[in-house]
Design an enzyme around this catalytic site. Structure first.
Site, short mmCIF file in Angstrom:
data_model
loop_
_atom_site.label_atom_id
_atom_site.label_comp_id
_atom_site.label_asym_id
_atom_site.label_seq_id
_atom_site.Cartn_x
_atom_site.Cartn_y
_atom_site.Cartn_z
N SER A 125 28.34 75.85 97.59
CA SER A 125 27.10 76.27 98.44
C SER A 125 26.93 75.09 99.71
O SER A 125 27.44 74.01 99.58
CB SER A 125 25.84 75.75 97.62
OG SER A 125 24.66 75.48 98.44
N ALA A 126 26.28 75.48 100.62
CA ALA A 126 25.93 74.88 101.74
C ALA A 126 25.31 73.37 101.42
O ALA A 126 25.32 72.64 102.48
CB ALA A 126 25.22 75.67 102.73
N TYR A 149 21.90 69.41 91.03
CA TYR A 149 22.58 70.89 91.08
C TYR A 149 23.44 70.72 92.22
O TYR A 149 24.70 71.08 92.09
CB TYR A 149 21.03 71.61 91.74
CG TYR A 149 22.02 73.10 92.27
CD1 TYR A 149 22.40 74.04 91.72
CD2 TYR A 149 21.88 73.15 93.78
CE1 TYR A 149 23.07 75.24 92.49
CE2 TYR A 149 22.28 74.18 94.75
CZ TYR A 149 22.90 75.11 93.91
OH TYR A 149 23.56 76.13 94.59
N LYS A 153 27.76 71.14 92.18
CA LYS A 153 28.60 71.85 93.05
C LYS A 153 29.96 71.09 93.63
O LYS A 153 31.11 71.19 93.75
CB LYS A 153 27.76 72.60 94.12
CG LYS A 153 26.87 73.36 93.92
CD LYS A 153 27.72 74.97 93.45
CE LYS A 153 26.69 75.94 92.63
NZ LYS A 153 27.31 76.87 92.26
N PHE A 178 25.67 80.02 102.40
CA PHE A 178 24.61 79.63 103.25
C PHE A 178 23.50 80.31 102.38
O PHE A 178 23.24 80.17 101.21
CB PHE A 178 24.72 79.90 104.71
CG PHE A 178 25.50 78.54 105.30
CD1 PHE A 178 26.73 78.35 104.95
CD2 PHE A 178 24.91 77.65 106.06
CE1 PHE A 178 27.48 77.42 105.33
CE2 PHE A 178 25.76 76.41 106.50
CZ PHE A 178 27.05 76.36 106.13
N ASN A 179 22.58 81.10 103.07
CA ASN A 179 21.27 81.60 102.30
C ASN A 179 21.38 83.23 102.20
O ASN A 179 21.23 83.56 103.04
CB ASN A 179 20.17 81.18 103.18
CG ASN A 179 19.78 79.70 103.01
OD1 ASN A 179 20.57 78.88 103.50
ND2 ASN A 179 18.62 79.24 102.19
N ASN A 198 11.66 80.45 93.68
CA ASN A 198 11.89 79.05 94.48
C ASN A 198 12.37 79.44 95.91
O ASN A 198 11.96 78.39 96.59
CB ASN A 198 12.88 77.98 93.89
CG ASN A 198 12.59 77.64 92.60
OD1 ASN A 198 11.66 77.29 92.33
ND2 ASN A 198 13.60 77.91 91.58
N ASN A 199 13.01 80.54 96.22
CA ASN A 199 13.63 80.85 97.41
C ASN A 199 12.64 81.58 98.25
O ASN A 199 12.09 82.38 97.63
CB ASN A 199 14.97 81.24 97.40
CG ASN A 199 15.77 80.35 96.55
OD1 ASN A 199 16.57 80.87 95.43
ND2 ASN A 199 16.32 79.27 97.19
N GLY A 295 13.14 67.18 100.17
CA GLY A 295 14.54 67.28 100.17
C GLY A 295 15.11 68.23 101.25
O GLY A 295 16.06 68.44 101.20
#
Ligand code: UD1
Length: 338
Positions: A125-126, A149, A153, A178-179, A198-199, A295
């Protein structure tokens, strides 16, 4: 036909990758414990691909059961998607994240080694770039993580890197997503979070469908085009295709550690996403600016030249396509895949 083991193949990115693998002439075999997905996804994948999809309801942490799968099938490569992925939950339950994410990866590598399977793609993940020194982000940027998390990674990336140093014929590709947003055009598979999303994208579509009242925009005082966070949204179908290209590459390269960013190279702000979705939805989408989410960073987008140069990877879908297919999936599955 080459068998490709897809762990977490019933999940969001995994399921779209299964479709892409079938389209590319691979034979995907799914391993999933359905802890964060539905077994119904399998039927839907069969409908989309018009093909029987072999699957095992197994937890990848269970080495004995995992080895059975390798014994029963001759596997060409593994794509390891299985893992927990919620940042907030990982802060609250770090050991659960370390145990599940690290052990499952370890067991997969052990089983691969025992059964002489040499090609592995890992879903990174980015998030491993933390708050980057500048954008766009290149693969050789320093790595820095801020939550358990993200740390799983990064730890897995490091573990696999160490392993490839002493096992020259074991090939690994680390794909830093990325997303991902969007869904398959059929509306049969898509992002299907448990509880309150969450996203950003699933949150927006749940507002559109009437399950949530308004979109909470986490801060509008970032140093960005309109003050809201900027991310590199990539259509999940483009991302899925990136895995096919990576498998093809692993089959022919002599290098045994490949690292690629998979994004579009373009950033969009939260308000730009809401605005694009409003066009698809046909009316304004209610939102409120609230405080920043702890964050979060201001801006994150990829430089994807390396993936283009070495894999021929280039995202072909735009933000409009992403919104359209996300909304189509939400409308066809108001309560998710049940
Ligand atoms: C998040 C994770 C990241 C993970 C990725 C997986 C955090 C801090 N990071 O990325 O580690 O790899 O998901 O998909 O959680 N936003 C809102 N309102 C919302 C939700 C999000 O304004 O309800 C904003 C965020 O502030 C951000 C953007 O939308 O600017 C995207 O957020 P999100 O979809 O959660 O993804 P990331 O935070 O980029």
């Amino acid at each position: 036909m080459k068998n490709v083991l897809v762990t977490g193949g019933a999940g969001y990115i995994g399921s779209h990758t299964v479709v892409a693998l079938v389209e590319a002439g691979y034979n995907p075999i799914i391993v999933d414990n359905f802890s964060n997905s539905s077994e119904k996804v399998i039927e839907r994948l069969e409908k989309i691909t018009n093909k029987k999809i072999k699957y095992y309801n197994i937890d990848c942490c269970d080495l004995v059961k995992l080895e059975e799968v390798f014994k029963e099938n001759q596997i060409f490569g593994v794509i390891h998607f299985a893992g927990f992925k919620a940042v907030g939950e990982s802060v609250a339950k770090p050991l659960m994240y370390y145990e599940n994410n690290l052990i499952s990866m370890l067991m997969v590598v052990k089983a691969m080694t025992k059964y002489n399977v040499k090609n592995l793609i890992f879903s990174s993940s980015a998030t491993v770039y933390g708050n980057p020194k500048s954008v766009p982000i290149y693969e050789d940027f320093p790595l820095h993580v801020t939550n358990p998390y993200g740390r799983t990674k990064l730890m897995i990336e490091e573990m696999l890197t160490d392993y490839t140093k002493v096992n020259k014929d074991f090939k690994v590709a680390l794909l830093r997503y990325f997303n991902p947003i969007g869904a398959h055009q059929s509306g049969l598979i898509g992002e299907d979070p448990n509880g309150i999303p969450n996203n950003l994208m699933p949150y927006i579509t749940q507002v559109c469908i009437g399950k949530l009242e308004y979109v909470r925009v986490f801060g509008n005082d970032y140093d960005t085009v309109d003050g809201t966070g900027v991310r590199d949204y990539i259509h999940v179908l483009d991302l899925a295709w990136g895995h096919v290209l990576t498998l093809d590459k692993l089959a022919k390269t002599d290098e045994n550690l490949l690292v690629y960013n998979l994004g579009t190279g373009k950033g969009s702000s939260v308000l730009e996403v809401i605005n694009e979705m409003s066009k698809v939805y046909g009316k304004p989408i209610p939102y409120k600016i609230i405080e920043r989410r702890p964050g979060d960073i201001a801006t994150c987008y990829a430089n994807c030249d390396k993936a283009y140069r070495e894999l021929g990877f280039k995202a072909k879908y735009n933000l409009h396509d992403m919104c359209e297919t996300s909304w189509n999936f939400q409308q066809k599955n108001p309560n998710g895949i049940r």
